[in-house]
Design a protein around this motif. Structure first.
Motif, PDB file in Angstrom:
ATOM      1  N   SER A   1      58.907  58.059  19.839  1.00 49.66           N
ATOM      2  CA  SER A   1      58.083  56.915  20.253  1.00 49.66           C
ATOM      3  C   SER A   1      57.341  56.374  19.044  1.00 49.66           C
ATOM      4  O   SER A   1      56.834  57.117  18.216  1.00 49.66           O
ATOM      5  N   VAL A   2      57.264  55.112  18.968  1.00 49.63           N
ATOM      6  CA  VAL A   2      56.581  54.434  17.853  1.00 49.63           C
ATOM      7  C   VAL A   2      55.139  54.183  18.281  1.00 49.63           C
ATOM      8  O   VAL A   2      54.882  53.682  19.382  1.00 49.63           O
ATOM      9  N   ALA A   3      54.196  54.499  17.406  1.00 49.19           N
ATOM     10  CA  ALA A   3      52.782  54.322  17.724  1.00 49.19           C
ATOM     11  C   ALA A   3      52.437  52.848  17.749  1.00 49.19           C
ATOM     12  O   ALA A   3      52.858  52.071  16.877  1.00 49.19           O
ATOM     13  N   VAL A   4      51.636  52.521  18.746  1.00 45.56           N
ATOM     14  CA  VAL A   4      51.206  51.128  18.871  1.00 45.56           C
ATOM     15  C   VAL A   4      50.013  50.911  17.981  1.00 45.56           C
ATOM     16  O   VAL A   4      49.059  51.691  18.027  1.00 45.56           O
ATOM     17  N   PRO A   5      49.998  49.858  17.141  1.00 46.13           N
ATOM     18  CA  PRO A   5      48.862  49.637  16.234  1.00 46.13           C
ATOM     19  C   PRO A   5      47.617  49.247  17.031  1.00 46.13           C
ATOM     20  O   PRO A   5      47.676  48.390  17.920  1.00 46.13           O
ATOM     21  N   THR A   6      46.467  49.938  16.671  1.00 49.32           N
ATOM     22  CA  THR A   6      45.187  49.643  17.315  1.00 49.32           C
ATOM     23  C   THR A   6      44.157  49.400  16.245  1.00 49.32           C
ATOM     24  O   THR A   6      44.343  49.732  15.074  1.00 49.32           O
ATOM     25  N   ASN A   7      43.011  48.847  16.646  1.00 45.19           N
ATOM     26  CA  ASN A   7      41.911  48.608  15.710  1.00 45.19           C
ATOM     27  C   ASN A   7      40.969  49.787  15.746  1.00 45.19           C
ATOM     28  O   ASN A   7      41.281  50.834  16.339  1.00 45.19           O
ATOM     29  N   LYS A   8      39.763  49.578  15.120  1.00 49.86           N
ATOM     30  CA  LYS A   8      38.809  50.666  15.032  1.00 49.86           C
ATOM     31  C   LYS A   8      38.274  51.049  16.404  1.00 49.86           C
ATOM     32  O   LYS A   8      37.916  52.195  16.645  1.00 49.86           O
ATOM     33  N   ARG A   9      38.191  50.077  17.271  1.00 55.34           N
ATOM     34  CA  ARG A   9      37.677  50.360  18.607  1.00 55.34           C
ATOM     35  C   ARG A   9      38.727  50.976  19.514  1.00 55.34           C
ATOM     36  O   ARG A   9      38.429  51.308  20.653  1.00 55.34           O
ATOM     37  N   GLY A  10      39.904  51.078  19.058  1.00 56.75           N
ATOM     38  CA  GLY A  10      40.969  51.646  19.869  1.00 56.75           C
ATOM     39  C   GLY A  10      41.691  50.643  20.740  1.00 56.75           C
ATOM     40  O   GLY A  10      42.500  51.004  21.589  1.00 56.75           O
ATOM     41  N   GLN A  11      41.444  49.335  20.530  1.00 58.52           N
ATOM     42  CA  GLN A  11      42.100  48.310  21.315  1.00 58.52           C
ATOM     43  C   GLN A  11      43.385  47.873  20.621  1.00 58.52           C
ATOM     44  O   GLN A  11      43.532  47.959  19.398  1.00 58.52           O
ATOM     45  N   ILE A  12      44.287  47.436  21.423  1.00 59.69           N
ATOM     46  CA  ILE A  12      45.572  46.989  20.884  1.00 59.69           C
ATOM     47  C   ILE A  12      45.359  45.669  20.126  1.00 59.69           C
ATOM     48  O   ILE A  12      44.648  44.760  20.577  1.00 59.69           O
ATOM     49  N   PHE A  13      45.954  45.574  18.994  1.00 62.56           N
ATOM     50  CA  PHE A  13      45.805  44.376  18.146  1.00 62.56           C
ATOM     51  C   PHE A  13      46.667  43.246  18.707  1.00 62.56           C
ATOM     52  O   PHE A  13      47.868  43.405  18.962  1.00 62.56           O
ATOM     53  N   HIS A  14      46.002  42.124  18.903  1.00 60.68           N
ATOM     54  CA  HIS A  14      46.686  40.899  19.343  1.00 60.68           C
ATOM     55  C   HIS A  14      46.507  39.829  18.269  1.00 60.68           C
ATOM     56  O   HIS A  14      45.363  39.514  17.903  1.00 60.68           O
TER      57      HIS A  14
END
Length: 295
Positions: A262-275
């Motif tokens: 599984s490929v890790a989904v990129p997130t920001n510092k807050r742990g939210q998915i980057f849009h």
């Protein structure tokens, strides 16, 4: 030349100055001069009022009636004309000319009075002697005509019954056909055509021609072509049944099941998915054609 001035030639352009009529007369100024000077002097005309017209002489300027032709001699124009004719007649050398006989006029229609030759026997109106008229003999007698129009009545006309002649059906068309055939039989050759009428260089109809068409060419007989070679069993196409392969079913090798990483989904510092930020959005726009139609 005068001693105290210029000569007449220098003053007025003449050899000598003409003499004057009013030499030595006193000068009378015309400034503020009355229009009718005589009216302001002596006694004026005093009318005694208007007089009514009457038969008396008091209503006129003259004390007595004055004739216009007073003391004029009386002249008779008729007597003067007679005297003039007598004076002119004395100038004649002889008697007055008189014609021997005047023109004679006819006294009525058909009258020869006044003519040169007189009547002519050819134009005499008297009747000539003629033989007594003897009428010809009587004609033959017939019975009186029978009453009736003759149409639909028997024994009324001259004959006892109506003569009947048989008439062929469409006799007019048959006679016209025979006359046309006789006319064609008497003709020799085709219709006469004179080629002197002016024509255009190019005809309106390019497919029209006065010349007769050439005979139809005979086409050569067609050669029969042998049917094409067909193999007894054509190649089979590959399909779901694998009918066109050498082996009825292909060989199958076992493949172990492996779970993909599984490929890790990129997130920001807050742990939210980057849009990513959204790009420019499109909006409905009317076409140029629609705007022109609406306008």
């Amino acid at each position: 030349m005068p001693a105290d001035g210029k000569s007449d030639m220098e003053r007025v352009g003449l050899f000598s100055e003409m003499g004057y009529i009013s030499i030595g007369d006193k000068y009378v100024s015309h400034y503020m001069r009355p229009f009718n000077e005589a009216a302001s002097k002596n006694r004026q005309m005093l009318p005694g009022g208007s007089k009514a017209l009457s038969a008396l002489q008091a209503g006129y300027f003259e004390p007595q009636f004055v004739r216009i032709f007073d003391g004029e001699a009386y002249s008779n124009p008729v007597q003067l004309r007679r005297r003039y004719r007598l004076a002119e007649s004395k100038k004649n050398l002889g008697r007055a000319f008189l014609p021997s006989n005047g023109d004679k006029l006819p006294c009525g229609l058909g009258s020869y009075y006044g003519t040169i030759g007189g009547p002519y026997a050819y134009f005499s109106a008297q009747l000539k002697a003629k033989e007594k008229y003897v009428p010809p003999g009587k004609n033959f007698y017939t019975n009186p005509g029978k009453k009736g129009t003759g149409y639909g009545y028997a024994n009324v006309t001259i004959g006892e019954q109506y003569p009947h002649a048989p008439e062929a059906y469409e006799a007019g068309r048959i006679d016209a056909k025979k006359a046309q055939e006789e006319h064609r039989r008497l003709l020799k050759g085709g219709p006469f055509k004179l080629n002197l009428y002016p024509r255009e260089y190019f005809d309106i109809n390019p497919y029209f021609s006065d010349q007769p068409l050439p005979p139809v060419k005979q086409q050569p007989p067609e050669k029969k072509i042998a049917p094409p070679f067909k193999p007894s069993s054509p190649a089979k196409k590959a399909g779901g049944m694998k009918g066109g392969t050498f082996d009825p079913y292909p060989s199958h090798s076992e493949e172990p099941y492996v779970i993909k990483k599984s490929v890790a989904v990129p997130t920001n510092k807050r742990g939210q998915i980057f849009h990513p930020p959204p790009g420019p959005k499109s909006r409905p726009i009317k076409s140029i054609m629609t705007l022109n139609v609406t306008r």
